[in-house]
Design a protein around this motif. Structure first.
Motif, PDB file in Angstrom:
ATOM      1  N   ASN A  67     -48.601  27.335 -59.607  1.00  0.00           N
ATOM      2  CA  ASN A  67     -50.034  27.016 -59.612  1.00  0.00           C
ATOM      3  C   ASN A  67     -50.832  28.090 -60.334  1.00  0.00           C
ATOM      4  N   GLY A  68     -50.474  29.355 -60.129  1.00  0.00           N
ATOM      5  CA  GLY A  68     -51.165  30.443 -60.811  1.00  0.00           C
ATOM      6  C   GLY A  68     -50.903  30.475 -62.302  1.00  0.00           C
ATOM      7  N   MET A  69     -49.675  30.194 -62.700  1.00  0.00           N
ATOM      8  CA  MET A  69     -49.319  30.234 -64.120  1.00  0.00           C
ATOM      9  C   MET A  69     -49.865  29.037 -64.894  1.00  0.00           C
ATOM     10  N   THR A  70     -50.088  27.925 -64.213  1.00  0.00           N
ATOM     11  CA  THR A  70     -50.564  26.714 -64.893  1.00  0.00           C
ATOM     12  C   THR A  70     -52.032  26.431 -64.608  1.00  0.00           C
ATOM     13  N   ASP A  71     -52.686  27.302 -63.870  1.00  0.00           N
ATOM     14  CA  ASP A  71     -54.086  27.109 -63.486  1.00  0.00           C
ATOM     15  C   ASP A  71     -54.307  25.753 -62.831  1.00  0.00           C
ATOM     16  N   SER A  72     -53.375  25.358 -61.984  1.00  0.00           N
ATOM     17  CA  SER A  72     -53.507  24.095 -61.254  1.00  0.00           C
ATOM     18  C   SER A  72     -53.277  24.370 -59.777  1.00  0.00           C
ATOM     19  N   LYS A  73     -53.487  23.381 -58.998  1.00  0.00           N
ATOM     20  CA  LYS A  73     -53.183  23.453 -57.563  1.00  0.00           C
ATOM     21  C   LYS A  73     -52.306  22.266 -57.190  1.00  0.00           C
ATOM     22  N   ASP A  74     -51.543  21.773 -58.165  1.00  0.00           N
ATOM     23  CA  ASP A  74     -50.755  20.556 -57.995  1.00  0.00           C
ATOM     24  C   ASP A  74     -49.455  20.775 -57.239  1.00  0.00           C
ATOM     25  N   ALA A  75     -48.857  21.957 -57.378  1.00  0.00           N
ATOM     26  CA  ALA A  75     -47.550  22.194 -56.765  1.00  0.00           C
ATOM     27  C   ALA A  75     -47.711  22.686 -55.334  1.00  0.00           C
ATOM     28  N   TYR A  76     -46.910  22.125 -54.453  1.00  0.00           N
ATOM     29  CA  TYR A  76     -46.894  22.582 -53.067  1.00  0.00           C
ATOM     30  C   TYR A  76     -45.529  22.305 -52.466  1.00  0.00           C
ATOM     31  N   GLU A  77     -45.169  23.115 -51.503  1.00  0.00           N
ATOM     32  CA  GLU A  77     -43.877  22.979 -50.830  1.00  0.00           C
ATOM     33  C   GLU A  77     -44.056  22.057 -49.638  1.00  0.00           C
ATOM     34  N   ASP A  78     -43.164  21.109 -49.502  1.00  0.00           N
ATOM     35  CA  ASP A  78     -43.212  20.190 -48.378  1.00  0.00           C
ATOM     36  C   ASP A  78     -41.790  19.952 -47.887  1.00  0.00           C
ATOM     37  N   ASN A  79     -41.475  20.514 -46.741  1.00  0.00           N
ATOM     38  CA  ASN A  79     -40.164  20.285 -46.131  1.00  0.00           C
ATOM     39  C   ASN A  79     -38.995  20.710 -47.020  1.00  0.00           C
ATOM     40  N   GLY A  80     -39.141  21.841 -47.682  1.00  0.00           N
ATOM     41  CA  GLY A  80     -38.055  22.344 -48.511  1.00  0.00           C
ATOM     42  C   GLY A  80     -37.995  21.773 -49.912  1.00  0.00           C
ATOM     43  N   ASN A  81     -39.021  21.038 -50.304  1.00  0.00           N
ATOM     44  CA  ASN A  81     -39.106  20.489 -51.659  1.00  0.00           C
ATOM     45  C   ASN A  81     -40.463  20.846 -52.239  1.00  0.00           C
ATOM     46  N   ILE A  82     -40.487  21.089 -53.534  1.00  0.00           N
ATOM     47  CA  ILE A  82     -41.770  21.340 -54.187  1.00  0.00           C
ATOM     48  C   ILE A  82     -42.204  20.064 -54.873  1.00  0.00           C
ATOM     49  N   LEU A  83     -43.377  19.627 -54.538  1.00  0.00           N
ATOM     50  CA  LEU A  83     -43.965  18.426 -55.106  1.00  0.00           C
ATOM     51  C   LEU A  83     -45.092  18.830 -56.050  1.00  0.00           C
ATOM     52  N   GLY A  84     -45.392  17.996 -56.984  1.00  0.00           N
ATOM     53  CA  GLY A  84     -46.514  18.233 -57.888  1.00  0.00           C
ATOM     54  C   GLY A  84     -46.171  18.999 -59.149  1.00  0.00           C
ATOM     55  N   VAL A  85     -44.888  19.275 -59.379  1.00  0.00           N
ATOM     56  CA  VAL A  85     -44.483  19.953 -60.609  1.00  0.00           C
ATOM     57  C   VAL A  85     -44.244  18.894 -61.677  1.00  0.00           C
ATOM     58  N   ASN A  86     -44.860  19.099 -62.825  1.00  0.00           N
ATOM     59  CA  ASN A  86     -44.734  18.154 -63.922  1.00  0.00           C
ATOM     60  C   ASN A  86     -43.564  18.567 -64.812  1.00  0.00           C
ATOM     61  N   TYR A  87     -42.480  17.804 -64.762  1.00  0.00           N
ATOM     62  CA  TYR A  87     -41.312  18.064 -65.603  1.00  0.00           C
ATOM     63  C   TYR A  87     -41.462  17.289 -66.906  1.00  0.00           C
ATOM     64  N   ASN A  88     -41.609  18.018 -68.011  1.00  0.00           N
ATOM     65  CA  ASN A  88     -41.729  17.362 -69.303  1.00  0.00           C
ATOM     66  C   ASN A  88     -40.343  17.057 -69.878  1.00  0.00           C
ATOM     67  N   LYS A  89     -40.306  16.533 -71.083  1.00  0.00           N
ATOM     68  CA  LYS A  89     -39.044  16.116 -71.706  1.00  0.00           C
ATOM     69  C   LYS A  89     -38.074  17.293 -71.838  1.00  0.00           C
TER      70      LYS A  89
END
Length: 153
Positions: A67-89
């Motif tokens: 979140n700090g490196m991408t200036d977003s607040k999209d990524a968060y940890e939920d039950n041992g998984n990180i959600l909100g990370v955008n995986y590009n090609k």
């Protein structure tokens, strides 16, 4: 990994530590090994001397870092998984290459990443890294991984 940018490297850390946290690095490449009744070799945090919740804590840190490196607040940890990370090609291509490796090759990749991460030369830029273990360094953990790998022969 040498020519990848720090965001891609971080996404790969998030991906492989997510697999580690969910017991998905195993000798049969089973996505849900906890449901298999047969004996199978599972590579998890306990194998390398970390506590059961160590990966979750690391993933929380990786989400904050992302979140700090991408200036977003999209990524968060939920039950041992990180959600909100955008995986590009490019990220998906890297993950796909990792998934095609056999179990021993995945352990080798994990060993290399642990050493680089712990010695603070995984990222190109100076990024604060959270210690994996207060008593073991990256080389110690890589040696444990190699011992685990040898025990399966």
């Amino acid at each position: 990994m040498e020519n990848k940018n720090d965001i891609t490297k971080l996404k790969f850390l998030i991906y492989i530590f997510g697999l580690l946290n969910n017991n998905q690095i195993n000798d049969r490449n089973e996505p849900n090994p906890d449901l298999i009744e047969d004996d199978m070799k599972i590579f998890n945090s306990e194998v390398i001397g970390l506590t059961a919740n160590a990966c979750t804590i690391l993933l929380q840190y990786f989400a904050m870092l992302y979140n700090g490196m991408t200036d977003s607040k999209d990524a968060y940890e939920d039950n041992g998984n990180i959600l909100g990370v955008n995986y590009n090609k490019e990220d998906k291509k890297l993950v796909s290459k990792f998934e095609k490796l056999n179990f021993n090759e995945k352990l080798d990749v994990f060993s290399e990443i642990i050493i680089r991460y712990d010695n603070e030369n995984y990222f190109d830029n100076k990024i604060l890294v959270v210690s994996l273990n207060s008593e073991l360094n990256g080389f110690d953990i890589a040696k444990i991984i190699q011992t685990f790998k040898e025990s399966m022969k």
